[in-house]
Scaffold this motif. Structure first.
Motif, PDB file in Angstrom:
ATOM      1  N   ILE A 117       0.843  -1.207   0.000  1.00 58.81           N
ATOM      2  CA  ILE A 117       0.000   0.000   0.000  1.00 58.81           C
ATOM      3  C   ILE A 117       0.874   1.251   0.000  1.00 58.81           C
ATOM      4  N   ASP A 118       1.919   1.231   0.809  1.00 55.14           N
ATOM      5  CA  ASP A 118       2.848   2.369   0.830  1.00 55.14           C
ATOM      6  C   ASP A 118       3.464   2.582  -0.553  1.00 55.14           C
ATOM      7  N   GLU A 119       3.842   1.479  -1.190  1.00 54.89           N
ATOM      8  CA  GLU A 119       4.453   1.588  -2.517  1.00 54.89           C
ATOM      9  C   GLU A 119       3.456   2.149  -3.531  1.00 54.89           C
ATOM     10  N   LEU A 120       2.230   1.665  -3.492  1.00 54.65           N
ATOM     11  CA  LEU A 120       1.211   2.179  -4.410  1.00 54.65           C
ATOM     12  C   LEU A 120       1.012   3.673  -4.226  1.00 54.65           C
ATOM     13  N   ARG A 121       0.963   4.121  -2.976  1.00 60.73           N
ATOM     14  CA  ARG A 121       0.752   5.535  -2.699  1.00 60.73           C
ATOM     15  C   ARG A 121       1.919   6.383  -3.204  1.00 60.73           C
ATOM     16  N   ILE A 128      -5.859   5.931  -7.681  1.00 61.57           N
ATOM     17  CA  ILE A 128      -6.142   4.506  -7.655  1.00 61.57           C
ATOM     18  C   ILE A 128      -6.988   4.162  -6.427  1.00 61.57           C
ATOM     19  N   LEU A 129      -8.000   3.335  -6.640  1.00 65.42           N
ATOM     20  CA  LEU A 129      -8.841   2.830  -5.558  1.00 65.42           C
ATOM     21  C   LEU A 129      -8.163   1.595  -4.967  1.00 65.42           C
ATOM     22  N   ILE A 130      -7.931   1.587  -3.667  1.00 67.59           N
ATOM     23  CA  ILE A 130      -7.216   0.478  -3.036  1.00 67.59           C
ATOM     24  C   ILE A 130      -8.141  -0.260  -2.080  1.00 67.59           C
ATOM     25  N   VAL A 131      -8.212  -1.584  -2.268  1.00 66.24           N
ATOM     26  CA  VAL A 131      -8.968  -2.454  -1.385  1.00 66.24           C
ATOM     27  C   VAL A 131      -7.983  -3.303  -0.589  1.00 66.24           C
ATOM     28  N   LEU A 132      -8.121  -3.299   0.722  1.00 64.78           N
ATOM     29  CA  LEU A 132      -7.331  -4.173   1.589  1.00 64.78           C
ATOM     30  C   LEU A 132      -8.183  -5.409   1.853  1.00 64.78           C
ATOM     31  N   ASN A 158      -6.462   4.930   6.662  1.00 62.71           N
ATOM     32  CA  ASN A 158      -5.648   5.159   5.461  1.00 62.71           C
ATOM     33  C   ASN A 158      -6.477   5.305   4.189  1.00 62.71           C
ATOM     34  N   GLY A 159      -7.778   5.508   4.348  1.00 60.53           N
ATOM     35  CA  GLY A 159      -8.628   5.770   3.192  1.00 60.53           C
ATOM     36  C   GLY A 159      -8.770   4.587   2.256  1.00 60.53           C
ATOM     37  N   LEU A 160      -8.741   3.366   2.802  1.00 57.62           N
ATOM     38  CA  LEU A 160      -8.857   2.162   2.005  1.00 57.62           C
ATOM     39  C   LEU A 160     -10.248   1.555   2.172  1.00 57.62           C
ATOM     40  N   ILE A 161     -10.624   0.714   1.239  1.00 53.99           N
ATOM     41  CA  ILE A 161     -11.814  -0.114   1.396  1.00 53.99           C
ATOM     42  C   ILE A 161     -11.364  -1.442   1.990  1.00 53.99           C
ATOM     43  N   ARG A 198     -12.260   6.977 -14.915  1.00 52.10           N
ATOM     44  CA  ARG A 198     -11.263   7.710 -14.146  1.00 52.10           C
ATOM     45  C   ARG A 198     -11.736   7.800 -12.710  1.00 52.10           C
ATOM     46  N   LEU A 199     -10.768   7.889 -11.799  1.00 47.21           N
ATOM     47  CA  LEU A 199     -11.077   8.054 -10.391  1.00 47.21           C
ATOM     48  C   LEU A 199     -10.530   9.389  -9.933  1.00 47.21           C
ATOM     49  N   ASN A 200     -11.175   9.945  -8.913  1.00 49.33           N
ATOM     50  CA  ASN A 200     -10.591  11.129  -8.300  1.00 49.33           C
ATOM     51  C   ASN A 200      -9.947  10.741  -6.981  1.00 49.33           C
ATOM     52  N   ASN A 201      -9.602  11.706  -6.173  1.00 51.01           N
ATOM     53  CA  ASN A 201      -8.868  11.432  -4.948  1.00 51.01           C
ATOM     54  C   ASN A 201      -9.753  11.209  -3.738  1.00 51.01           C
ATOM     55  N   GLU A 202     -11.054  11.105  -3.948  1.00 51.49           N
ATOM     56  CA  GLU A 202     -11.945  10.917  -2.816  1.00 51.49           C
ATOM     57  C   GLU A 202     -11.655   9.575  -2.168  1.00 51.49           C
ATOM     58  N   ALA A 203     -11.381   9.586  -0.888  1.00 48.61           N
ATOM     59  CA  ALA A 203     -11.122   8.355  -0.146  1.00 48.61           C
ATOM     60  C   ALA A 203     -12.436   7.804   0.362  1.00 48.61           C
ATOM     61  N   ASP A 204     -12.652   6.525   0.176  1.00 52.31           N
ATOM     62  CA  ASP A 204     -13.863   5.869   0.672  1.00 52.31           C
ATOM     63  C   ASP A 204     -13.431   4.807   1.660  1.00 52.31           C
ATOM     64  N   SER A 205     -13.666   5.058   2.918  1.00 52.81           N
ATOM     65  CA  SER A 205     -13.253   4.117   3.946  1.00 52.81           C
ATOM     66  C   SER A 205     -14.448   3.406   4.547  1.00 52.81           C
ATOM     67  N   SER A 206     -15.573   3.407   3.813  1.00 48.88           N
ATOM     68  CA  SER A 206     -16.776   2.778   4.337  1.00 48.88           C
ATOM     69  C   SER A 206     -16.613   1.284   4.472  1.00 48.88           C
ATOM     70  N   GLY A 207     -15.748   0.709   3.653  1.00 46.65           N
ATOM     71  CA  GLY A 207     -15.438  -0.700   3.770  1.00 46.65           C
ATOM     72  C   GLY A 207     -16.456  -1.570   3.076  1.00 46.65           C
ATOM     73  N   CYS A 208     -16.060  -2.817   2.872  1.00 45.62           N
ATOM     74  CA  CYS A 208     -16.946  -3.837   2.317  1.00 45.62           C
ATOM     75  C   CYS A 208     -17.375  -4.696   3.482  1.00 45.62           C
ATOM     76  N   ARG A 209     -18.537  -4.417   4.031  1.00 42.30           N
ATOM     77  CA  ARG A 209     -18.959  -5.051   5.279  1.00 42.30           C
ATOM     78  C   ARG A 209     -19.514  -6.441   5.006  1.00 42.30           C
ATOM     79  N   CYS A 210     -18.613  -7.322   4.611  1.00 44.17           N
ATOM     80  CA  CYS A 210     -19.047  -8.676   4.219  1.00 44.17           C
ATOM     81  C   CYS A 210     -18.832  -9.632   5.362  1.00 44.17           C
TER      82      CYS A 210
END
Length: 210
Positions: A117-121, A128-132, A158-161, A198-210
């Protein structure tokens, strides 16, 4: 849904009237965390009983329908072995989304995911949208080493999903990929070019509540 396997692929959408939108998605993570199994489970509905170690990267595609619109996901499954690390930028460069995978039963793989994740950033534009994604949830009742809440808090800070899933059982795998597709379509709807996501810089940390 149907997937196909090809020897080469394209990056996200070339311009063209009426062209189906597509997005480049890359899977990153340590060797053995199940990246290939997740990709195969989603694209083919299969779980391989014996999965060969990925050399360099493997490529699959899957077309899904979201909100009445089709989108093609170009999925790059990268090798997790250290000797292939230098090749990774070639695959994640230009990607619209990345799934950084760890094994919920192996704390070292979570530490490695944090490094990815650090490298991607550092190496991508920030669009880029990042999912952990914590994989191998089917074994967690006896072997869990990374607590759900710890990983979820890290993702939110960290603004990840965040998602936990199991390639073996299929739990939450389709939901995770479909959630990415939904976000790609949402961005595409706000784009004047109908063939490019295209993606913008909006961070979505709502998560995938699975």
């Amino acid at each position: 849904m149907s997937g196909d396997h090809r020897n080469s692929g394209t990056t996200a959408g070339a311009p063209g009237v009426g062209r189906m939108p597509q997005a480049k998605l890359v899977l990153l993570g340590d060797t053995g965390v199940g990246k290939s199994s997740l990709a195969l489970r989603f694209a083919r509905g299969q779980f391989p009983t014996h999965c060969e170690t990925t050399i360099g990267a493997a490529f699959l595609t899957q077309t899904v329908k979201v909100q009445g619109k089709n989108i093609k996901l170009d999925i790059w499954d990268t090798a997790g072995q250290e000797r292939y690390h230098s090749l990774a930028p070639m695959y994640y460069r230009g990607a619209q989304a990345a799934i950084v995978v760890y094994d919920v039963n192996n704390a070292n793989t979570f530490d490695r995911a944090v490094s990815w994740i650090d490298e991607l950033r550092q190496q991508t534009t920030g669009n880029i949208l990042i999912v952990l994604a914590g994989n191998k949830l089917d074994l967690a009742s006896e072997h869990r080493a990374v607590q759900t809440e710890d990983a979820r808090v890290f993702a939110e800070e960290n603004g990840l999903i965040f998602a936990e899933c199991s390639a073996k059982s299929g739990h939450a795998v389709n939901e995770m990929f479909m959630m990415i597709a939904q976000k790609m379509i949402a961005k595409q709807l706000n784009n004047t070019n109908p063939g490019q996501v295209r993606l913008n810089n909006e961070a979505d940390s709502s998560g995938c509540r699975c």
